[in-house]
Write an enzyme that holds these catalytic residues in place. Structure first.
Site, mmCIF file in Angstrom:
data_model
loop_
_atom_site.group_PDB
_atom_site.id
_atom_site.type_symbol
_atom_site.label_atom_id
_atom_site.label_comp_id
_atom_site.label_asym_id
_atom_site.label_seq_id
_atom_site.Cartn_x
_atom_site.Cartn_y
_atom_site.Cartn_z
ATOM 1 C CB SER A 109 5.360 -3.005 2.610
ATOM 2 O OG SER A 109 4.957 -3.550 1.392
ATOM 3 C CE LYS A 155 6.200 -6.146 0.282
ATOM 4 N NZ LYS A 155 6.267 -6.362 -1.160
ATOM 5 C CE LYS A 189 8.366 0.901 3.150
ATOM 6 N NZ LYS A 189 7.324 -0.012 2.700
HETATM 7 N N1 LIG Z 1 6.211 -0.083 -6.127
HETATM 8 C C1 LIG Z 1 6.278 -1.390 -5.939
HETATM 9 O O1 LIG Z 1 6.791 -2.136 -6.813
HETATM 10 C C2 LIG Z 1 5.721 -2.030 -4.683
HETATM 11 C C3 LIG Z 1 5.516 -3.416 -4.679
HETATM 12 C C4 LIG Z 1 4.971 -4.017 -3.547
HETATM 13 C C5 LIG Z 1 4.664 -3.257 -2.428
HETATM 14 N N2 LIG Z 1 4.908 -1.907 -2.454
HETATM 15 C C6 LIG Z 1 4.541 -1.148 -1.239
HETATM 16 O O2 LIG Z 1 3.339 -0.483 -1.532
HETATM 17 C C7 LIG Z 1 3.288 0.765 -0.818
HETATM 18 C C8 LIG Z 1 3.085 1.896 -1.818
HETATM 19 O O3 LIG Z 1 4.187 1.885 -2.737
HETATM 20 P P1 LIG Z 1 4.169 2.730 -4.112
HETATM 21 O O4 LIG Z 1 5.359 2.262 -4.881
HETATM 22 O O5 LIG Z 1 2.806 2.696 -4.712
HETATM 23 O O6 LIG Z 1 4.489 4.181 -3.521
HETATM 24 P P2 LIG Z 1 4.107 5.606 -4.154
HETATM 25 O O7 LIG Z 1 4.934 6.596 -3.424
HETATM 26 O O8 LIG Z 1 4.190 5.529 -5.640
HETATM 27 O O9 LIG Z 1 2.558 5.780 -3.759
HETATM 28 C C9 LIG Z 1 2.109 6.158 -2.495
HETATM 29 C C10 LIG Z 1 1.032 7.216 -2.684
HETATM 30 O O10 LIG Z 1 0.454 7.509 -1.421
HETATM 31 C C11 LIG Z 1 0.199 8.906 -1.381
HETATM 32 N N3 LIG Z 1 0.110 9.289 0.030
HETATM 33 C C12 LIG Z 1 1.082 9.225 0.970
HETATM 34 N N4 LIG Z 1 0.604 9.631 2.159
HETATM 35 C C13 LIG Z 1 -0.692 9.952 1.957
HETATM 36 C C14 LIG Z 1 -1.721 10.449 2.807
HETATM 37 N N5 LIG Z 1 -1.487 10.700 4.101
HETATM 38 N N6 LIG Z 1 -2.942 10.678 2.259
HETATM 39 C C15 LIG Z 1 -3.172 10.454 0.948
HETATM 40 N N7 LIG Z 1 -2.240 9.979 0.096
HETATM 41 C C16 LIG Z 1 -1.011 9.737 0.601
HETATM 42 C C17 LIG Z 1 1.365 9.535 -2.121
HETATM 43 O O11 LIG Z 1 1.035 10.831 -2.584
HETATM 44 C C18 LIG Z 1 1.584 8.537 -3.250
HETATM 45 O O12 LIG Z 1 0.852 8.870 -4.417
HETATM 46 C C19 LIG Z 1 4.596 0.856 -0.022
HETATM 47 O O13 LIG Z 1 4.389 0.407 1.287
HETATM 48 C C20 LIG Z 1 5.522 -0.077 -0.788
HETATM 49 O O14 LIG Z 1 6.554 -0.570 0.042
HETATM 50 C C21 LIG Z 1 5.393 -1.275 -3.558
#
Ligand SMILES: NC(=O)c1ccc[n+]([C@@H]2O[C@H](COP(=O)([O-])OP(=O)(O)OC[C@H]3O[C@@H](n4cnc5c(N)ncnc54)[C@H](O)[C@@H]3O)[C@@H](O)[C@H]2O)c1
Length: 294
Positions: A96, A171, A239
Site C-alpha cells: 500500500s 486502497k 502511513k
Molecule cells: N498487515 C496487514 O493486515 C495488511 C493488510 C493489507 C495491506 N497491508 C500492506 O501490506 C504491506 C506489507 O505489510 P505487512 O503487514 O506484511 O508488513 P511487514 O512489516 O510484516 O512485512 C514487510 C516485510 O518486508 C520486508 N522488507 C522491507 N523492506 C525490504 C527490502 N528493501 N528488501 C527486502 N525485504 C524488505 C521486511 O523485512 C518485512 O518482512 C504494507 O504496505 C501494508 O500497509 C498490510
C-alpha cells in the site's frame, strides 16, 4: 506454471507467497531479514539472498513491503528489480503506497521494458492466510488479465479498477473506511463497558444489524481480550492515513474524519503503541476517557 519472485515476506507477503508455491508455481522469495523465508521454503519455494538473485529468472515479480520508499528501493534502488529482472516480465506491487509514487514507478518500469500493476490488498492477516484478499488493481487491462490467475490464488474479490495508480487510490479509500470503523468500534466497546453491559452479548446483537462489519467480526476478540499483537500495525495504518489526507488535499476533497484518525494514530505512535495491531486504537479511547489499566 510461472517462476515468481516474491520480495517482502512479512505478515502479508509470507502467506501469499506460500499460497503461490502450494498452487505449483516456482516461487523464489527474498526478505531483508532472511529467517522470514522459512515458511515459503517449507511450502516448496526457494530462498534468495538478494533481490537480484530472486528476480533473475522470474516471469513475474511480486513486491509486498511496508511503504513508498521501500518499494522505490526494491524496484529502482541499487541491485533492485529494474536492473536485474528480465525486461518484459510483469511486476506486481501488492504494497500500500502513494498513488503518485505508483504511477511514477510504473512509468519508470515501462521505460525499461517492464509491465507493472499496482495491486494493493485488503482483508488483513486473516485474508492473506485464507487466500480471501480483496485485490484492487491498477494498470493495463491486458496485464491484469494475464495476472488474474495469480491474483485468484491469493484473493477472493479481484477487480481491475483503472489505469496505473488507481489500485492505490482505491486502497487509500479502503483505509479511511477501515480506520473509521475501528475507531467507532473502539469507542462503542469502551462506552458499553463503562455502563457495565455484557459486551460479548452486545457485539453479537450489533453484528447482526447495520452496525455489523468485517472489522467487528475480525477485531472484537482483540478488543475484548486486550490482545493487540499485529495483524496490521498502527504505524502502517498511520502511513495510509497520511496517503489519504495528502491525496484528498490534492483533489480538493475535505476528509475531516480522516484527518482526525491520522491525529489519533499519531498519538498512539507517540505513546509507543505504533507496533500494536490497529485494534489498539481502543487504548487511545481508554486514555482519553481516563479508563486505562483494564
Ligand atoms: N498487515 C496487514 O493486515 C495488511 C493488510 C493489507 C495491506 N497491508 C500492506 O501490506 C504491506 C506489507 O505489510 P505487512 O503487514 O506484511 O508488513 P511487514 O512489516 O510484516 O512485512 C514487510 C516485510 O518486508 C520486508 N522488507 C522491507 N523492506 C525490504 C527490502 N528493501 N528488501 C527486502 N525485504 C524488505 C521486511 O523485512 C518485512 O518482512 C504494507 O504496505 C501494508 O500497509 C498490510
Amino acid at each position: 506454471m510461472a517462476t515468481i519472485a516474491f520480495i517482502g515476506l512479512g505478515i502479508m507477503g509470507s502467506p501469499m507467497a506460500v499460497h503461490l508455491a502450494e498452487a505449483g508455481h516456482d516461487v523464489v522469495g527474498h526478505n531483508r531479514t532472511p529467517d522470514k523465508t522459512r515458511p515459503l521454503v517449507a511450502a516448496g519455494g526457494r530462498a534468495a539472498d538478494s533481490v537480484a538473485e530472486a528476480v533473475a529468472d522470474a516471469d513475474v515479480v511480486c513486491v509486498m513491503v511496508p511503504d513508498s520508499p521501500d518499494v522505490e528501493e526494491v524496484l529502482a534502488g541499487e541491485g533492485g528489480v529494474l536492473d536485474n529482472a528480465r525486461p518484459g516480465s510483469l511486476l506486481i506491487d501488492f504494497s500500500s503506497i502513494r498513488p503518485d509514487v505508483a504511477v511514477a514507478l510504473a512509468d519508470r518500469a515501462t521505460e525499461r521494458g517492464f509491465r507493472m500493476l499496482d495491486a494493493p490488498v485488503s482483508g488483513g492477516e486473516a485474508g492473506a492466510k485464507n487466500a480471501t484478499l480483496s485485490i484492487m488493481v491498477g494498470g493495463d487491462a491486458a496485464d491484469f488479465e494475464e495476472a488474474k490467475p495469480l491474483f485468484d490464488v491469493v484473493g477472493g474479490m479481484v477487480v481491475h479498477v483503472g489505469p496505473s495508480g488507481s489500485g492505490q487510490t482505491v486502497k487509500a479509500a479502503n483505509q479511511l473506511i477501515v480506520a473509521a470503523n475501528i475507531q467507532a468500534l473502539s469507542e462503542a466497546v469502551v462506552f458499553l463497558e463503562a455502563y457495565g453491559v455484557d459486551t460479548e452479548a452486545a457485539l453479537t446483537v450489533l453484528g447482526g444489524g447495520l452496525a455489523g462489519s468485517k472489522v467487528l467480526d475480525q477485531k472484537r476478540s482483540n478488543m475484548l481480550s486486550r490482545s493487540f499483537e499485529p495483524g496490521f500495525r498502527i504505524e502502517l495504518h498511520h502511513k495510509d492515513l497520511g496517503i489519504v489526507t495528502a491525496a484528498a488535499r490534492e483533489a480538493g476533497v475535505v476528509v475531516p474524519v480522516g484527518a482526525l484518525l491520522a491525529q489519533l494514530m499519531a498519538s498512539a505512535k507517540a505513546v509507543g503503541d505504533g507496533g500494536l495491531d490497529h485494534s489498539a486504537l481502543l487504548r487511545g479511547v481508554e486514555r482519553l476517557s481516563g479508563r486505562t489499566g483494564r
